[in-house]
Design a protein around this motif. Structure first.
Motif, PDB file in Angstrom:
ATOM      1  N   ALA A  43      16.540   8.629  -0.737  1.00  0.00           N
ATOM      2  CA  ALA A  43      15.569   9.632  -1.954  1.00  0.00           C
ATOM      3  C   ALA A  43      14.486  10.072  -1.278  1.00  0.00           C
ATOM      4  O   ALA A  43      13.893   9.826  -2.382  1.00  0.00           O
ATOM      5  N   PRO A  44      14.564  11.116  -0.379  1.00  0.00           N
ATOM      6  CA  PRO A  44      13.677  11.279  -0.014  1.00  0.00           C
ATOM      7  C   PRO A  44      12.385  12.331  -0.629  1.00  0.00           C
ATOM      8  O   PRO A  44      13.101  13.267  -1.012  1.00  0.00           O
ATOM      9  N   GLY A  45      11.095  11.684  -0.854  1.00  0.00           N
ATOM     10  CA  GLY A  45       9.718  12.907  -1.650  1.00  0.00           C
ATOM     11  C   GLY A  45      10.668  13.535  -2.799  1.00  0.00           C
ATOM     12  O   GLY A  45      10.487  15.095  -3.187  1.00  0.00           O
ATOM     13  N   THR A  46      11.213  13.212  -3.911  1.00  0.00           N
ATOM     14  CA  THR A  46      10.756  13.941  -5.006  1.00  0.00           C
ATOM     15  C   THR A  46      10.011  14.349  -5.436  1.00  0.00           C
ATOM     16  O   THR A  46       9.021  13.076  -5.371  1.00  0.00           O
ATOM     17  N   THR A  47       9.297  15.156  -6.480  1.00  0.00           N
ATOM     18  CA  THR A  47       8.199  15.022  -6.740  1.00  0.00           C
ATOM     19  C   THR A  47       7.845  15.041  -8.051  1.00  0.00           C
ATOM     20  O   THR A  47       8.893  15.086  -8.927  1.00  0.00           O
ATOM     21  N   THR A  48       6.973  14.864  -9.043  1.00  0.00           N
ATOM     22  CA  THR A  48       7.106  14.630 -10.069  1.00  0.00           C
ATOM     23  C   THR A  48       7.548  15.468 -11.006  1.00  0.00           C
ATOM     24  O   THR A  48       7.969  15.524 -12.229  1.00  0.00           O
TER      25      THR A  48
ATOM     26  N   LEU B 254       0.520  -0.826   0.274  1.00  0.00           N
ATOM     27  CA  LEU B 254       0.126   0.011   0.093  1.00  0.00           C
ATOM     28  C   LEU B 254       0.780   1.450   0.093  1.00  0.00           C
ATOM     29  O   LEU B 254       0.388   2.449  -0.397  1.00  0.00           O
ATOM     30  N   LEU B 255       1.759   1.692   0.793  1.00  0.00           N
ATOM     31  CA  LEU B 255       2.004   2.553   1.314  1.00  0.00           C
ATOM     32  C   LEU B 255       3.427   2.787  -0.010  1.00  0.00           C
ATOM     33  O   LEU B 255       3.673   4.028  -0.596  1.00  0.00           O
ATOM     34  N   GLU B 256       3.927   1.696  -1.598  1.00  0.00           N
ATOM     35  CA  GLU B 256       4.682   1.576  -2.211  1.00  0.00           C
ATOM     36  C   GLU B 256       4.191   2.662  -3.356  1.00  0.00           C
ATOM     37  O   GLU B 256       4.423   3.700  -3.349  1.00  0.00           O
ATOM     38  N   ARG B 257       2.661   2.406  -3.486  1.00  0.00           N
ATOM     39  CA  ARG B 257       1.843   2.435  -4.310  1.00  0.00           C
ATOM     40  C   ARG B 257       1.828   4.129  -4.199  1.00  0.00           C
ATOM     41  O   ARG B 257       1.469   4.834  -4.734  1.00  0.00           O
ATOM     42  N   SER B 258       1.455   4.789  -3.056  1.00  0.00           N
ATOM     43  CA  SER B 258       1.737   6.069  -2.361  1.00  0.00           C
ATOM     44  C   SER B 258       2.348   7.107  -1.853  1.00  0.00           C
ATOM     45  O   SER B 258       2.584   8.272  -1.915  1.00  0.00           O
ATOM     46  N   SER B 259       3.566   6.312  -2.267  1.00  0.00           N
ATOM     47  CA  SER B 259       4.955   7.090  -1.777  1.00  0.00           C
ATOM     48  C   SER B 259       5.726   7.471  -0.557  1.00  0.00           C
ATOM     49  O   SER B 259       6.244   8.688  -0.647  1.00  0.00           O
ATOM     50  N   ALA B 260       4.249   7.214   0.465  1.00  0.00           N
ATOM     51  CA  ALA B 260       4.650   7.169   1.366  1.00  0.00           C
ATOM     52  C   ALA B 260       5.913   6.896   1.737  1.00  0.00           C
ATOM     53  O   ALA B 260       6.187   5.986   2.568  1.00  0.00           O
ATOM     54  N   VAL B 261       7.728   7.983   2.129  1.00  0.00           N
ATOM     55  CA  VAL B 261       8.654   7.658   1.928  1.00  0.00           C
ATOM     56  C   VAL B 261       8.988   7.548   3.529  1.00  0.00           C
ATOM     57  O   VAL B 261       9.400   6.389   3.591  1.00  0.00           O
ATOM     58  N   GLY B 262       8.972   7.661   4.205  1.00  0.00           N
ATOM     59  CA  GLY B 262       9.052   8.295   5.731  1.00  0.00           C
ATOM     60  C   GLY B 262       8.602   6.328   5.884  1.00  0.00           C
ATOM     61  O   GLY B 262       9.155   6.223   6.803  1.00  0.00           O
TER      62      GLY B 262
END
Length: 487
Positions: A472-477, A429-437
């Motif tokens: 590689a935290p939180g890069t956006t599109t 679930l979290l991989e799909r949503s990119s919730a890195v922390g």
């Protein structure tokens, strides 16, 4: 009490300012007043012109319409558009009533008001009021957890306002981004917000309210993606904009969003002070959902600070308010965070009782549940299409959090197989949503579990995955953050 019944509008697909519609209105009003064509026409026009106009063969000029309106004793706008006098003002007043109903009551009750107002605005071709009704309906659907429908309403409002300046479309864009965020599509939520900010700044449209809405809305997806520096920058810009904004609800939302960045920086007292300001504003405005969100975040602040008793009290208050408003999705999300505090306080059974119904696909909502129910819930992440359950397309981050907590509870009981199932479901679930922390923390938990059960290579893979997310935290599109507007 007399009811406000809308007048009959033109047939579907016919514009109210069509010459034939105007002609029919002139003919009807002339007949109601007992005037001849000559009496209506003189002294500026001829009876033949009135006859041609009433038959719909000519489009009257503004001057002609103003003359006819004066002779018929109606307003120019009513004659030109078919809208009763003061209709738009009356609709706007009732839209305010609907907004108040949403703030204080159940979303489905407010939704009925918004649907009625939308139909009336549509009948009379009032574009702005149609868009405002759709925005309100979208907010109702967000609270009810009907995210796909909410997204569609926001998109429809944005389409209606396509010819309006971009700041006017910002609430609809923000609504769409929020729906994507709650679904778990963090990157796309960021894309919508960042691209709109860039477009506003590039065009020199530095509207304080529009910018404050966008910066405040971007804090949550940035934080969930681990982009803490970018969230802090958005919070600073929001704080700088706040003195230029008159809407207290917007300012309260800003204070609530900024608190998240202060928590991440360990500035707990400042975060609590920011939330206190937001609570005072929401309480004054009687906006119960947002007030509940403040209690919710204060619970999170106290939990981070180790004061679990105060955290539990705040989260229970938030849950009570949201449940009384029947704000289903938000209630479920609070229950996940309350369950975390309860587990940490040693109230494991109560925590588990809160979590299981949020993920089960059948009616087995007691702590025991059946083996089949539990396995199916772990495999699918809950029934993603039905109300009352968290899953990949409905509150994905909190669904992952619920599985993580159930995994911890299972591990504490020595059930490592069930714990691993829950951790893996949470990871998906979290991989799909990119919730890195959250992903990095989950990989650590899974790695520790695998190492303790002798699967060292698998544990190393889990640790490496977690380090990759942390590195590689939180890069956006869009890559670089949006440019800051001139202050």
């Amino acid at each position: 009490m007399a009811q406000n019944v809308p007048q009959e509008g033109p047939p579907e697909g016919v514009r109210p300012d069509d010459p034939a519609e105007i002609g029919r209105r002139v003919l009807r009003l002339r007949g109601e007043r007992g005037l001849t064509q000559r009496q209506l026409a003189e002294p500026a026009y001829t009876p033949a012109y009135v006859s041609t106009l009433e038959s719909g063969k000519v489009r009257p000029s503004e001057a002609a319409l103003r003359h006819l309106a004066e002779r018929l004793g109606v307003g120019y706008e009513e004659l030109a558009t078919g809208r009763p006098a003061h209709l738009a003002a009356g609709l706007r007043l009732r839209l305010t009533d609907a907004r108040r109903a949403l703030a204080t009551g159940a979303p489905e009750d407010a939704a009925e008001l918004y649907r009625t107002l939308y139909e009336e605005a549509l009948t009379h071709a009032l574009t702005q009021e149609q868009a405002d009704a759709l925005l309100g309906l979208g907010d109702c659907l967000l609270e009810a957890g009907e995210l796909a429908d909410a997204r569609d309403r926001f998109a429809a409002a944005e389409h209606l306002l396509a010819d309006e300046p971009l700041p006017r479309r910002v609430p609809a864009i923000r609504g769409r981004a929020t729906a994507h965020l709650l679904t778990g599509e963090l990157r796309y939520a960021c894309y919508l917000l960042e691209s709109t900010l860039d477009e506003l700044n590039a065009a020199g449209l530095h509207d304080p309210e529009a910018l404050l809405l966008l910066y405040t809305a971007s804090i949550a997806p940035y934080m969930d993606m681990g982009a803490h520096a970018r969230a802090a920058q958005a919070a600073e810009l929001a704080l700088a904009l706040a003195p230029r904004v008159d809407d207290p609800a917007l300012v309260a939302g800003m204070h609530r969003g900024v608190a998240r960045t202060l928590i991440a920086e360990g500035r707990i007292a400042e975060a609590d002070a920011s939330l206190t300001k937001a609570q005072e504003l929401y309480r004054h405005l009687h906006i119960r959902t947002e007030l509940a969100h403040c209690h919710w975040m204060r619970g999170y602040v106290h939990a981070q600070d180790g004061d679990l008793e105060r955290a539990e009290n705040e989260l229970r208050t938030a849950r009570e308010i949201l449940a009384s408003k029947r704000a289903a999705l938000f209630t479920e999300q609070v229950e996940v965070e309350l369950a975390d505090v309860l587990r940490r306080r040693g109230k494991t059974e109560e925590a588990e009782a809160l979590l299981r119904p949020l993920l089960l696909t059948s009616g087995a909502d007691d702590m025991g549940g059946t083996e089949t129910d539990e396995a199916l819930a772990v495999e699918t992440g809950g029934d993603e299409t039905g109300a009352g359950t968290l899953g990949a397309r409905r509150g994905a981050v909190h669904a992952g959090g619920a599985h993580r907590l159930l995994g911890l509870i299972a591990e504490e009981r020595g059930d490592t197989e069930r714990a691993e199932e829950h951790y893996c479901a949470a990871l998906s679930l979290l991989e799909r949503s990119s919730a890195v922390g959250d992903l990095a923390d989950l990989c650590r938990l899974l790695g520790d579990l695998l190492r303790r059960t002798g699967r060292v290579e698998a544990a190393m893979d889990a640790y490496r995955t977690g380090l990759g997310h942390r590195a590689a935290p939180g890069t956006t599109t869009l890559g670089p953050a949006p440019a800051a507007p001139p202050m």
